[in-house]
Scaffold this motif. Structure first.
Motif, PDB file in Angstrom:
ATOM      1  N   GLY A  75      81.985 -42.371  54.814  1.00 21.08           N
ATOM      2  CA  GLY A  75      80.733 -42.090  55.126  1.00 21.08           C
ATOM      3  C   GLY A  75      80.782 -40.358  55.464  1.00 21.08           C
ATOM      4  N   LYS A  76      81.875 -40.085  56.305  1.00 19.73           N
ATOM      5  CA  LYS A  76      82.159 -38.957  56.840  1.00 19.73           C
ATOM      6  C   LYS A  76      83.218 -38.027  56.214  1.00 19.73           C
ATOM      7  N   ASN A  77      83.984 -38.476  55.279  1.00 21.13           N
ATOM      8  CA  ASN A  77      84.690 -37.734  54.454  1.00 21.13           C
ATOM      9  C   ASN A  77      85.860 -37.458  55.233  1.00 21.13           C
ATOM     10  N   THR A  78      86.451 -38.121  55.972  1.00 27.16           N
ATOM     11  CA  THR A  78      87.507 -37.932  57.149  1.00 27.16           C
ATOM     12  C   THR A  78      88.548 -39.096  57.057  1.00 27.16           C
ATOM     13  N   VAL A  79      89.931 -38.796  57.097  1.00 22.19           N
ATOM     14  CA  VAL A  79      91.003 -39.442  57.373  1.00 22.19           C
ATOM     15  C   VAL A  79      91.474 -39.147  58.743  1.00 22.19           C
ATOM     16  N   PHE A  80      92.036 -40.244  59.224  1.00 19.27           N
ATOM     17  CA  PHE A  80      92.436 -40.278  60.858  1.00 19.27           C
ATOM     18  C   PHE A  80      93.948 -40.792  60.759  1.00 19.27           C
ATOM     19  N   LEU A  81      94.783 -40.445  61.744  1.00 17.57           N
ATOM     20  CA  LEU A  81      95.978 -40.870  62.006  1.00 17.57           C
ATOM     21  C   LEU A  81      95.962 -40.938  63.505  1.00 17.57           C
ATOM     22  N   GLN A  82      96.041 -42.258  63.902  1.00 12.06           N
ATOM     23  CA  GLN A  82      96.290 -42.740  65.248  1.00 12.06           C
ATOM     24  C   GLN A  82      97.637 -42.757  65.634  1.00 12.06           C
ATOM     25  N   MET A  83      98.058 -41.967  66.525  1.00  9.15           N
ATOM     26  CA  MET A  83      99.681 -42.084  66.889  1.00  9.15           C
ATOM     27  C   MET A  83      99.893 -42.564  68.434  1.00  9.15           C
ATOM     28  N   ASN A  84     100.521 -43.725  68.385  1.00 10.01           N
ATOM     29  CA  ASN A  84     100.746 -44.057  69.847  1.00 10.01           C
ATOM     30  C   ASN A  84     102.234 -44.272  70.156  1.00 10.01           C
ATOM     31  N   ASN A  85     102.316 -44.370  71.616  1.00 10.86           N
ATOM     32  CA  ASN A  85     104.062 -44.278  71.851  1.00 10.86           C
ATOM     33  C   ASN A  85     104.797 -43.412  71.164  1.00 10.86           C
ATOM     34  N   LEU A  86     104.355 -42.255  70.972  1.00 11.18           N
ATOM     35  CA  LEU A  86     104.828 -40.948  70.501  1.00 11.18           C
ATOM     36  C   LEU A  86     106.448 -40.694  71.186  1.00 11.18           C
ATOM     37  N   LYS A  87     107.165 -40.353  70.231  1.00 16.46           N
ATOM     38  CA  LYS A  87     108.455 -39.999  70.481  1.00 16.46           C
ATOM     39  C   LYS A  87     108.834 -38.394  70.393  1.00 16.46           C
ATOM     40  N   PRO A  88     109.907 -38.007  70.943  1.00 19.73           N
ATOM     41  CA  PRO A  88     110.303 -36.645  70.711  1.00 19.73           C
ATOM     42  C   PRO A  88     110.638 -36.445  69.094  1.00 19.73           C
ATOM     43  N   GLU A  89     111.093 -37.343  68.372  1.00 16.57           N
ATOM     44  CA  GLU A  89     111.404 -37.140  67.161  1.00 16.57           C
ATOM     45  C   GLU A  89     110.161 -37.278  66.268  1.00 16.57           C
ATOM     46  N   ASP A  90     108.758 -37.328  66.684  1.00 16.97           N
ATOM     47  CA  ASP A  90     107.737 -37.365  65.834  1.00 16.97           C
ATOM     48  C   ASP A  90     107.314 -35.905  65.834  1.00 16.97           C
ATOM     49  N   THR A  91     108.060 -35.046  66.473  1.00 19.33           N
ATOM     50  CA  THR A  91     107.318 -33.508  66.696  1.00 19.33           C
ATOM     51  C   THR A  91     107.553 -33.108  65.361  1.00 19.33           C
ATOM     52  N   ALA A  92     106.367 -32.345  64.724  1.00 25.09           N
ATOM     53  CA  ALA A  92     106.266 -31.844  63.406  1.00 25.09           C
ATOM     54  C   ALA A  92     105.031 -31.464  63.172  1.00 25.09           C
ATOM     55  N   VAL A  93     104.806 -30.739  62.026  1.00 27.31           N
ATOM     56  CA  VAL A  93     103.697 -30.341  61.560  1.00 27.31           C
ATOM     57  C   VAL A  93     103.047 -31.485  60.791  1.00 27.31           C
ATOM     58  N   TYR A  94     101.910 -31.814  60.877  1.00 31.86           N
ATOM     59  CA  TYR A  94     101.475 -32.956  60.171  1.00 31.86           C
ATOM     60  C   TYR A  94     100.346 -32.389  59.092  1.00 31.86           C
ATOM     61  N   TYR A  95     100.477 -32.905  57.851  1.00 28.80           N
ATOM     62  CA  TYR A  95      99.748 -32.405  57.065  1.00 28.80           C
ATOM     63  C   TYR A  95      98.930 -33.643  56.205  1.00 28.80           C
ATOM     64  N   CYS A  96      97.704 -33.424  55.941  1.00 33.81           N
ATOM     65  CA  CYS A  96      96.894 -34.584  55.079  1.00 33.81           C
ATOM     66  C   CYS A  96      97.101 -34.108  53.607  1.00 33.81           C
ATOM     67  N   HIS A  97      97.069 -35.057  52.828  1.00 34.25           N
ATOM     68  CA  HIS A  97      97.543 -34.873  51.538  1.00 34.25           C
ATOM     69  C   HIS A  97      96.618 -35.629  50.503  1.00 34.25           C
ATOM     70  N   LEU A  98      96.319 -35.104  49.252  1.00 35.22           N
ATOM     71  CA  LEU A  98      95.446 -35.541  48.198  1.00 35.22           C
ATOM     72  C   LEU A  98      96.247 -35.405  46.900  1.00 35.22           C
ATOM     73  N   ARG A  99      96.174 -36.525  45.931  1.00 39.96           N
ATOM     74  CA  ARG A  99      96.455 -36.272  44.654  1.00 39.96           C
ATOM     75  C   ARG A  99      95.579 -36.541  43.734  1.00 39.96           C
ATOM     76  N   ILE A 100      94.999 -35.826  42.838  1.00 40.67           N
ATOM     77  CA  ILE A 100      94.124 -35.983  41.875  1.00 40.67           C
ATOM     78  C   ILE A 100      94.723 -35.908  40.555  1.00 40.67           C
ATOM     79  N   GLY A 101      95.199 -36.739  39.763  1.00 36.45           N
ATOM     80  CA  GLY A 101      96.041 -36.492  38.559  1.00 36.45           C
ATOM     81  C   GLY A 101      97.050 -35.895  38.904  1.00 36.45           C
ATOM     82  N   SER A 102      97.447 -34.902  37.976  1.00 34.04           N
ATOM     83  CA  SER A 102      98.856 -34.260  38.402  1.00 34.04           C
ATOM     84  C   SER A 102      98.504 -32.856  39.303  1.00 34.04           C
TER      85      SER A 102
END
Length: 116
Positions: A75-102
């Motif tokens: 309804g809000k055209n939004t996707v979420f990522l809840q991240m708990n118990n984060l670790k140093p190895e989770d350090t990164a740039v996070y991207y959302c991604h969509l594929r429509i056909g090719s």
């Protein structure tokens, strides 16, 4: 035109939590699956989590299972990522991604840094 805008990143201590959001526009959000990827410095981009169009099916990378939860609000055209118990190895740039056909679409990314 398709637009994906991530938000919610930041600096957090190990063991902490963050909730990422990806606001989508320019297409019919509710009929396409969505993913979250991440890319750490010097490493390849990797798939973190997947959610089906209706939200009933999800998959996670082994490294985040039990700690991260992907969800969506069609309804809000939004996707979420809840991240708990984060670790140093989770350090990164996070991207959302969509594929429509090719075609693939990426947001600009949001930096997550896990450090004490």
């Amino acid at each position: 035109q398709v637009r994906l805008v991530e938000s919610g990143g930041g600096l957090v201590q190990p063991g902490g939590s963050l909730r990422l959001s990806c606001a989508a526009s320019g297409y019919i959000f509710s009929i396409y699956a969505m993913d979250w990827y991440r890319q750490a410095a010097g490493k390849q981009r990797e798939l973190v989590a997947y959610i089906s169009s209706g939200g009933g099916s999800t998959n996670y990378a082994d490294s985040v299972k039990g700690r991260f939860t992907i969800s969506r609000d069609n309804g809000k055209n939004t996707v979420f990522l809840q991240m708990n118990n984060l670790k140093p190895e989770d350090t990164a740039v996070y991207y959302c991604h969509l594929r429509i056909g090719s075609f693939e679409f990426w947001g600009q990314g949001t930096q997550v840094t896990v450090s004490s």
